[in-house]
Design a protein around this motif. Structure first.
Motif, PDB file in Angstrom:
ATOM      1  N   LYS A   1      16.980   1.071   0.817  1.00  0.00           N
ATOM      2  CA  LYS A   1      17.711   0.249   1.808  1.00  0.00           C
ATOM      3  C   LYS A   1      18.213  -1.044   1.176  1.00  0.00           C
ATOM      4  CE  LYS A   1      14.963   1.781   5.826  1.00  0.00           C
ATOM      5  NZ  LYS A   1      13.894   1.378   6.759  1.00  0.00           N
TER       6      LYS A   1
ATOM      7  N   GLN B   1      11.650  10.761  -5.243  1.00  0.00           N
ATOM      8  CA  GLN B   1      12.066  10.172  -3.953  1.00  0.00           C
ATOM      9  C   GLN B   1      12.938   8.937  -4.209  1.00  0.00           C
ATOM     10  OE1 GLN B   1       8.742   8.759  -1.634  1.00  0.00           O
ATOM     11  NE2 GLN B   1      10.058   7.911  -0.029  1.00  0.00           N
TER      12      GLN B   1
ATOM     13  N   LYS C   1       8.805  -0.088   9.796  1.00  0.00           N
ATOM     14  CA  LYS C   1       8.453   0.729  10.969  1.00  0.00           C
ATOM     15  C   LYS C   1       8.450  -0.087  12.255  1.00  0.00           C
ATOM     16  CE  LYS C   1       5.848   3.393   7.650  1.00  0.00           C
ATOM     17  NZ  LYS C   1       4.744   4.232   7.276  1.00  0.00           N
TER      18      LYS C   1
ATOM     19  N   GLY D   1       2.521   4.381   1.366  1.00  0.00           N
ATOM     20  CA  GLY D   1       2.937   4.722   2.719  1.00  0.00           C
ATOM     21  C   GLY D   1       3.495   3.547   3.502  1.00  0.00           C
ATOM     22  N   ALA D   2       3.451   2.347   2.916  1.00  0.00           N
ATOM     23  CA  ALA D   2       3.953   1.160   3.624  1.00  0.00           C
ATOM     24  C   ALA D   2       5.469   1.238   3.810  1.00  0.00           C
ATOM     25  CB  ALA D   2       3.589  -0.107   2.857  1.00  0.00           C
ATOM     26  N   GLY D   3       6.123   1.918   2.873  1.00  0.00           N
ATOM     27  CA  GLY D   3       7.581   2.047   2.959  1.00  0.00           C
ATOM     28  C   GLY D   3       8.293   1.410   1.777  1.00  0.00           C
ATOM     29  N   LYS D   4       7.614   1.279   0.649  1.00  0.00           N
ATOM     30  CA  LYS D   4       8.225   0.618  -0.519  1.00  0.00           C
ATOM     31  C   LYS D   4       9.450   1.370  -1.040  1.00  0.00           C
ATOM     32  CE  LYS D   4       4.545   0.764  -2.973  1.00  0.00           C
ATOM     33  NZ  LYS D   4       3.672   1.266  -1.895  1.00  0.00           N
ATOM     34  N   THR D   5       9.306   2.677  -1.226  1.00  0.00           N
ATOM     35  CA  THR D   5      10.409   3.439  -1.814  1.00  0.00           C
ATOM     36  C   THR D   5      11.603   3.484  -0.863  1.00  0.00           C
ATOM     37  OG1 THR D   5       8.756   4.737  -2.997  1.00  0.00           O
ATOM     38  CG2 THR D   5      10.997   5.630  -2.916  1.00  0.00           C
ATOM     39  N   THR D   6      11.310   3.740   0.403  1.00  0.00           N
ATOM     40  CA  THR D   6      12.367   3.751   1.413  1.00  0.00           C
ATOM     41  C   THR D   6      13.077   2.398   1.441  1.00  0.00           C
ATOM     42  OG1 THR D   6      10.941   5.196   2.722  1.00  0.00           O
ATOM     43  CG2 THR D   6      12.808   4.214   3.862  1.00  0.00           C
TER      44      THR D   6
ATOM     45  N   ASP E   1      10.628   0.199  14.336  1.00  0.00           N
ATOM     46  CA  ASP E   1      11.152   1.080  15.381  1.00  0.00           C
ATOM     47  C   ASP E   1      10.012   1.787  16.093  1.00  0.00           C
ATOM     48  OD1 ASP E   1      10.952   2.096  12.686  1.00  0.00           O
ATOM     49  OD2 ASP E   1      11.741   4.004  13.398  1.00  0.00           O
TER      50      ASP E   1
ATOM     51  N   LEU F   1       0.828  -1.211   0.000  1.00  0.00           N
ATOM     52  CA  LEU F   1       0.000   0.000   0.000  1.00  0.00           C
ATOM     53  C   LEU F   1       0.858   1.254   0.000  1.00  0.00           C
ATOM     54  CD1 LEU F   1      -2.813  -0.720   2.650  1.00  0.00           C
ATOM     55  CD2 LEU F   1      -2.952  -0.893   0.154  1.00  0.00           C
TER      56      LEU F   1
ATOM     57  N   GLY G   1      12.275  -3.194   8.684  1.00  0.00           N
ATOM     58  CA  GLY G   1      12.711  -1.804   8.588  1.00  0.00           C
ATOM     59  C   GLY G   1      12.734  -1.215   9.989  1.00  0.00           C
ATOM     60  N   VAL G   2      13.874  -0.615  10.379  1.00  0.00           N
ATOM     61  CA  VAL G   2      13.997  -0.146  11.758  1.00  0.00           C
ATOM     62  C   VAL G   2      14.298   1.346  11.886  1.00  0.00           C
ATOM     63  CG1 VAL G   2      14.617  -2.421  12.665  1.00  0.00           C
ATOM     64  CG2 VAL G   2      16.420  -0.921  11.830  1.00  0.00           C
ATOM     65  N   SER G   3      14.294   2.066  10.773  1.00  0.00           N
ATOM     66  CA  SER G   3      14.378   3.527  10.847  1.00  0.00           C
ATOM     67  C   SER G   3      14.035   4.093   9.472  1.00  0.00           C
ATOM     68  CB  SER G   3      15.777   3.993  11.273  1.00  0.00           C
ATOM     69  OG  SER G   3      16.622   4.117  10.143  1.00  0.00           O
ATOM     70  N   GLU G   4      13.956   5.429   9.416  1.00  0.00           N
ATOM     71  CA  GLU G   4      13.687   6.060   8.124  1.00  0.00           C
ATOM     72  C   GLU G   4      14.951   6.134   7.286  1.00  0.00           C
ATOM     73  OE1 GLU G   4      10.571   9.332   8.031  1.00  0.00           O
ATOM     74  OE2 GLU G   4      11.497   9.644   9.990  1.00  0.00           O
TER      75      GLU G   4
HETATM   76  P1  GDP Z   1       5.687   4.036  -0.061  1.00  0.00           P
HETATM   77  O1  GDP Z   1       4.523   4.928  -0.356  1.00  0.00           O
HETATM   78  O2  GDP Z   1       5.263   2.626   0.191  1.00  0.00           O
HETATM   79  O3  GDP Z   1       6.782   4.119  -1.086  1.00  0.00           O
HETATM   80  O4  GDP Z   1       6.294   4.523   1.343  1.00  0.00           O
HETATM   81  P2  GDP Z   1       7.591   5.419   1.638  1.00  0.00           P
HETATM   82  O5  GDP Z   1       8.827   4.664   1.361  1.00  0.00           O
HETATM   83  O6  GDP Z   1       7.434   6.744   0.986  1.00  0.00           O
HETATM   84  O7  GDP Z   1       7.464   5.558   3.218  1.00  0.00           O
HETATM   85  C1  GDP Z   1       6.398   6.215   3.843  1.00  0.00           C
HETATM   86  C2  GDP Z   1       6.891   6.864   5.124  1.00  0.00           C
HETATM   87  O8  GDP Z   1       7.311   5.869   6.044  1.00  0.00           O
HETATM   88  C3  GDP Z   1       8.106   7.763   4.906  1.00  0.00           C
HETATM   89  O9  GDP Z   1       7.951   8.899   5.726  1.00  0.00           O
HETATM   90  C4  GDP Z   1       9.281   6.915   5.362  1.00  0.00           C
HETATM   91  O10 GDP Z   1      10.342   7.682   5.848  1.00  0.00           O
HETATM   92  C5  GDP Z   1       8.636   6.095   6.475  1.00  0.00           C
HETATM   93  N1  GDP Z   1       9.304   4.793   6.704  1.00  0.00           N
HETATM   94  C6  GDP Z   1       9.521   3.799   5.818  1.00  0.00           C
HETATM   95  N2  GDP Z   1      10.126   2.746   6.429  1.00  0.00           N
HETATM   96  C7  GDP Z   1      10.303   3.083   7.719  1.00  0.00           C
HETATM   97  C8  GDP Z   1      10.857   2.413   8.876  1.00  0.00           C
HETATM   98  O11 GDP Z   1      11.311   1.249   8.843  1.00  0.00           O
HETATM   99  N3  GDP Z   1      10.832   3.121  10.045  1.00  0.00           N
HETATM  100  C9  GDP Z   1      10.323   4.388  10.136  1.00  0.00           C
HETATM  101  N4  GDP Z   1      10.337   4.993  11.313  1.00  0.00           N
HETATM  102  N5  GDP Z   1       9.782   5.022   9.085  1.00  0.00           N
HETATM  103  C10 GDP Z   1       9.776   4.389   7.899  1.00  0.00           C
END
Ligand code: GDP
Length: 296
Positions: free
Chosen positions: A119, A147, A249, A110-115, A251, A108, A274-277
């Motif tokens: 990594k 991003q 997330k 915001g799940a953290g795919k791009t971040t 963390d 979804l 995933g343990v940080s941004e």
């Molecule tokens: P995407 O829409 O799935 O690509 O999600 P993003 O990679 O843009 O991440 C959404 C938000 O979650 C961003 O603000 C990231 O910094 C944050 N984020 C992603 N992974 C982690 C994590 O492991 N820990 C923390 N604290 N934040 C995370």
């Protein structure tokens, strides 16, 4: 702060004192406490039911009934079963294919795919010594493409440009072609997410999967998602043959019950946490340690 499962069970066992032995009905009371603990950790209800049924079978065996300290014995059984359910020792990316090994990121918005793509790029470059290319098939959000460019640079990888006026399918073909011609070992394809499951999104990612034939299809899921994780996981499992899960997330302050739900629903191994941004905030998933966290 809720008391730990250990505390609860020892309190309960004290009230049983005087009874000659631990019986099936005593175990039932104890299992009720286990159920509460899992629900508090946000494990989805149907998953809790299945899990309790498995634990009950084991608890009624030699392990709990008749033991001197049934509370501790049950915690032991639950911990072992949790760790076994969530982990299976598979933790790294499978690259055993003709290069470029393609990794498809699903989940979804915001799940953290791009971040996580950033990594993983860093992980594959530094730990596996691979040449990594990334590309975004998110044609709905130009900011997401930017991003990805940023995190790929941070990771020391290469980013393949894409634009909102292209079709995800065409982006995928162009990126594969570029990866082949420039001898990349790995191509990671980031995809568009929506805020909730919708059919158009699922059709698009299924089509991308058919085009890319990835060796890894990773489902990225937010550990804070709680009860909803089960529906998201079901939808993605139905759409795609998932090969692994990344739980982001971790963390945060959730107890991470989503791990158990998602693992049970998809059957795919949880490969990373995933343990940080930050770009280096990725760890191999440790099921033993996570079992302790879920139980509190
Ligand atoms: P995407 O829409 O799935 O690509 O999600 P993003 O990679 O843009 O991440 C959404 C938000 O979650 C961003 O603000 C990231 O910094 C944050 N984020 C992603 N992974 C982690 C994590 O492991 N820990 C923390 N604290 N934040 C995370």
């Amino acid at each position: 702060m809720a008391s730990t499962l250990s505390d609860r069970l020892s309190r309960l066992v004290k009230t049983m004192r005087g009874q000659a032995r631990i019986t099936e009905s005593n175990v039932q009371d104890m299992l009720r406490e286990v159920r509460m603990a899992l629900l508090e950790a946000d494990v989805a209800l149907p998953v809790v039911r299945d899990f309790i049924a498995r634990v009950k079978e084991k608890a009624l065996g030699q392990e709990v009934v008749g033991s001197l300290n049934p509370g501790q014995a049950l915690v032991g059984v639950v911990h072992k079963e949790l760790a076994a359910t969530m982990g299976d020792g598979v933790s790294d990316i499978n690259l055993a294919t003709q290069p470029p090994a393609i990794i498809l990121m699903a989940g979804l918005q915001g799940a953290g795919k791009t971040t996580t793509t950033g990594k993983l790029t860093k992980h594959l470059i530094e730990r596996r010594k691979k040449k990594v290319l990334t590309v975004s098939a998110d044609v709905y959000r130009p900011a997401a493409i930017e991003q990805l460019k940023t995190v790929t640079k941070q990771a020391g990888g290469e980013w393949f440009p894409s634009a909102p006026d292209q079709k995800p399918h065409d982006i995928a073909l162009a990126a594969i072609d570029h990866a082949r011609r420039h001898y990349f070992d790995v191509l990671i394809v980031d995809t568009a997410g929506r805020l909730a499951i919708d059919e158009a999104l699922m059709a698009e990612i299924r089509d991308l999967h058919a085009t890319l034939k990835p060796v890894e299809t990773l489902f990225v899921v937010d550990a804070m998602q709680g009860q909803d994780a089960i529906n998201t996981a079901k939808a993605f499992k139905e759409a795609l043959p998932l090969t692994g899960i990344v739980l982001t997330k971790m963390d945060g302050d959730s107890r991470g019950g989503a791990a158990l739900s998602v693992r049970q629903i998809t059957g795919a191994p949880i490969k990373f946490a995933g343990v940080s941004e930050k770009i280096d905030g990725l760890e191999a998933f440790d099921a033993e340690r996570h079992a302790g966290r879920v139980l509190g």
